[in-house]
Design a protein around this motif. Sequence first.
Motif, PDB file in Angstrom:
ATOM      1  N   SER A   1       0.965  -1.132  -0.081  1.00 43.28           N
ATOM      2  CA  SER A   1       0.058  -0.083   0.139  1.00 43.28           C
ATOM      3  C   SER A   1       0.901   1.322  -0.126  1.00 43.28           C
ATOM      4  N   ILE A   2       2.093   1.238   0.475  1.00 36.27           N
ATOM      5  CA  ILE A   2       3.152   2.048   0.388  1.00 36.27           C
ATOM      6  C   ILE A   2       3.773   2.310  -1.018  1.00 36.27           C
ATOM      7  N   LEU A   3       4.120   1.015  -1.417  1.00 37.75           N
ATOM      8  CA  LEU A   3       4.757   1.074  -2.595  1.00 37.75           C
ATOM      9  C   LEU A   3       4.150   1.314  -3.809  1.00 37.75           C
ATOM     10  N   ILE A   4       2.884   1.457  -3.849  1.00 38.49           N
ATOM     11  CA  ILE A   4       2.108   1.780  -4.999  1.00 38.49           C
ATOM     12  C   ILE A   4       2.144   3.074  -5.357  1.00 38.49           C
ATOM     13  N   PRO A   5       1.799   3.973  -4.380  1.00 41.14           N
ATOM     14  CA  PRO A   5       1.972   5.579  -4.300  1.00 41.14           C
ATOM     15  C   PRO A   5       3.433   5.900  -4.746  1.00 41.14           C
ATOM     16  N   HIS A   6       4.301   5.077  -3.939  1.00 41.06           N
ATOM     17  CA  HIS A   6       5.803   5.495  -4.072  1.00 41.06           C
ATOM     18  C   HIS A   6       6.322   5.234  -5.485  1.00 41.06           C
ATOM     19  N   LEU A   7       6.171   3.907  -5.908  1.00 42.61           N
ATOM     20  CA  LEU A   7       6.721   3.503  -7.019  1.00 42.61           C
ATOM     21  C   LEU A   7       5.940   4.413  -8.276  1.00 42.61           C
ATOM     22  N   ARG A   8       4.900   4.820  -8.045  1.00 43.88           N
ATOM     23  CA  ARG A   8       3.978   5.757  -8.952  1.00 43.88           C
ATOM     24  C   ARG A   8       4.954   6.910  -9.325  1.00 43.88           C
ATOM     25  N   LYS A   9       5.479   7.606  -8.179  1.00 45.46           N
ATOM     26  CA  LYS A   9       6.398   8.593  -8.097  1.00 45.46           C
ATOM     27  C   LYS A   9       7.734   8.131  -8.779  1.00 45.46           C
ATOM     28  N   ALA A  10       8.364   7.116  -8.234  1.00 47.18           N
ATOM     29  CA  ALA A  10       9.813   6.711  -8.846  1.00 47.18           C
ATOM     30  C   ALA A  10       9.911   6.288  -9.931  1.00 47.18           C
ATOM     31  N   CYS A  11       9.153   5.594 -10.510  1.00 48.13           N
ATOM     32  CA  CYS A  11       8.793   5.175 -11.706  1.00 48.13           C
ATOM     33  C   CYS A  11       8.077   5.777 -12.825  1.00 48.13           C
ATOM     34  N   ASN A  12       7.392   7.027 -12.228  1.00 45.35           N
ATOM     35  CA  ASN A  12       6.639   7.891 -13.378  1.00 45.35           C
ATOM     36  C   ASN A  12       5.616   7.180 -13.881  1.00 45.35           C
ATOM     37  N   LEU A  13       4.485   6.645 -13.206  1.00 51.91           N
ATOM     38  CA  LEU A  13       3.595   5.649 -13.506  1.00 51.91           C
ATOM     39  C   LEU A  13       2.063   6.315 -13.399  1.00 51.91           C
ATOM     40  N   ASN A  14       1.255   5.501 -14.324  1.00 52.96           N
ATOM     41  CA  ASN A  14      -0.035   6.215 -14.284  1.00 52.96           C
ATOM     42  C   ASN A  14      -0.836   5.067 -13.151  1.00 52.96           C
ATOM     43  N   ASN A  15      -2.054   5.437 -12.787  1.00 58.60           N
ATOM     44  CA  ASN A  15      -2.727   4.591 -11.798  1.00 58.60           C
ATOM     45  C   ASN A  15      -2.752   2.999 -12.127  1.00 58.60           C
ATOM     46  N   ARG A  16      -3.327   2.670 -13.410  1.00 57.05           N
ATOM     47  CA  ARG A  16      -3.111   1.426 -13.854  1.00 57.05           C
ATOM     48  C   ARG A  16      -2.029   0.790 -13.889  1.00 57.05           C
ATOM     49  N   GLN A  17      -0.731   1.411 -14.117  1.00 57.36           N
ATOM     50  CA  GLN A  17       0.386   0.985 -14.130  1.00 57.36           C
ATOM     51  C   GLN A  17       0.780   0.723 -12.673  1.00 57.36           C
ATOM     52  N   SER A  18       0.388   1.626 -11.772  1.00 57.66           N
ATOM     53  CA  SER A  18       0.925   1.306 -10.335  1.00 57.66           C
ATOM     54  C   SER A  18       0.359   0.074  -9.672  1.00 57.66           C
ATOM     55  N   THR A  19      -0.703  -0.255 -10.190  1.00 58.36           N
ATOM     56  CA  THR A  19      -1.558  -1.327  -9.577  1.00 58.36           C
ATOM     57  C   THR A  19      -1.051  -2.674 -10.100  1.00 58.36           C
ATOM     58  N   LEU A  20       0.124  -2.879 -10.849  1.00 54.97           N
ATOM     59  CA  LEU A  20       0.855  -3.888 -11.414  1.00 54.97           C
ATOM     60  C   LEU A  20       1.693  -4.441 -10.242  1.00 54.97           C
ATOM     61  N   VAL A  21       1.859  -3.651  -9.077  1.00 55.56           N
ATOM     62  CA  VAL A  21       2.463  -4.023  -7.921  1.00 55.56           C
ATOM     63  C   VAL A  21       1.533  -5.192  -7.382  1.00 55.56           C
TER      64      VAL A  21
END
Length: 430
Positions: free
Chosen positions: A43-63
């Motif tokens: 739950s922390i990784l999703i918003p964090h990697l969204r920033k670190a890897c410059n992702l959209n919401n759908r891509q971030s849910t691949l976590v």
Amino acid sequence: MNHNTQPEIVAEGDPSAGRKYLLPFILVVSLFFLWGMAHNLDSILIPHLRKACNLNNRQSTLVDFAVFFAYFLMAIPAGMILKKWGYKATMIAGLLAFAFGAFLFVPAANNLSYITFLIALFIIGCGLTMLETSANPYAAVLGDPAKATSRLNLAASFNGLAAMIAPVIGGMFILSGKSHTEAELAAMTEVNRNNYFLEEAAAVKTPYITLGVILVVIAVIFYFIHLPEIKTKSIDGEAKGSFFGALRHKHLKWAVIAQFFYVGAQVCVTSFFIRMAEQGGGFDEKTAASYLAIYGLLFTLGRFAGTALLQFVSSNKLLTIYAVVSVLLCLVAILGQGAYVVYALGGLGFFMSIMFPTIFALGIEGIGDDTKPGSSWLIMSIVGGAILPFGMGTLIDLYGDDIQIGYTIPLVCFLFVLYFGIRGYKIAHK
């Protein structure tokens, strides 16, 4: 069900092992805590990697997809491993796979490779599948069968404890509190932008190295500590449960469906909790993480309260009540405004708390020889945590990053849980 195959619980080599169940139960409880840490750090990784890897919401849910799709693919092999190796060896294998995946976070962060992060999370998911396939039924059958649901809820309470601790650790060591808009990122030099991404990604290394070391140490402890091997034995001889044959139990089939939607709902709620707190509540990232920790506290309190209430209320009735309240809280999250939206999500933590162990215990109740394969089906259903959050992220992107509209998905999920609590749990007597 054939009355000649009713189960009796026996411990290998020690018919009086009932007196020795306390230490094994404590060790198994530690596994509930550890996989709770893994899931709630996501739950922390999703918003964090969204920033670190410059992702959209759908891509971030691949976590979530990487972890929970591993459950789906690994559920049958994990059940086969459990049947062949037994509970103890399966738990140790799960711990070591979990540790290996945690250590892979180091090269993933060093290379700023989202693919490597996903591979690491997939391996962690495989380890968690082995742990849950073995530890859930082990906790359920480790003692008086009449108290299986209460015992499983007690063990799962420590899974809930992790839901409170993981956001605190993630907020302190992973989340930086820094965020940039697309325009700000575009205005940076390439070097500064890459340094920002690398700095964000590097924050995960210390927590996951520490977690990996702890997992290896616990695996060693499990290796040297005696655990009674619990077997389901029929009156006519050895257990003959089969994977597909287990589905002849109608209530198990409904439990699998309910678990699919419950896990999907829980992962949806937590995966977008921080973004909801930022967008709906107007909180900054660090404050949002603290509210996620409060959600975890309520989840933990719900587990302990649920365990106590199950002494007085039947498990299906409590599940039904909690599902109704969860539907109402989802409506508040979708239609409400400001901090009340976040309070509703916190409330969901309390009322979701008993759902997984209660569905699990009701699903394997009375299935005798099919307990182990039935457990595999229930673990396989955790794939809902891969599919439904991906759908939620897609819905949010389609509606212009509107997080609230996405919460219609968990609302629908709780309706399936509600049906299971009302009718689906009933054992069909032949």
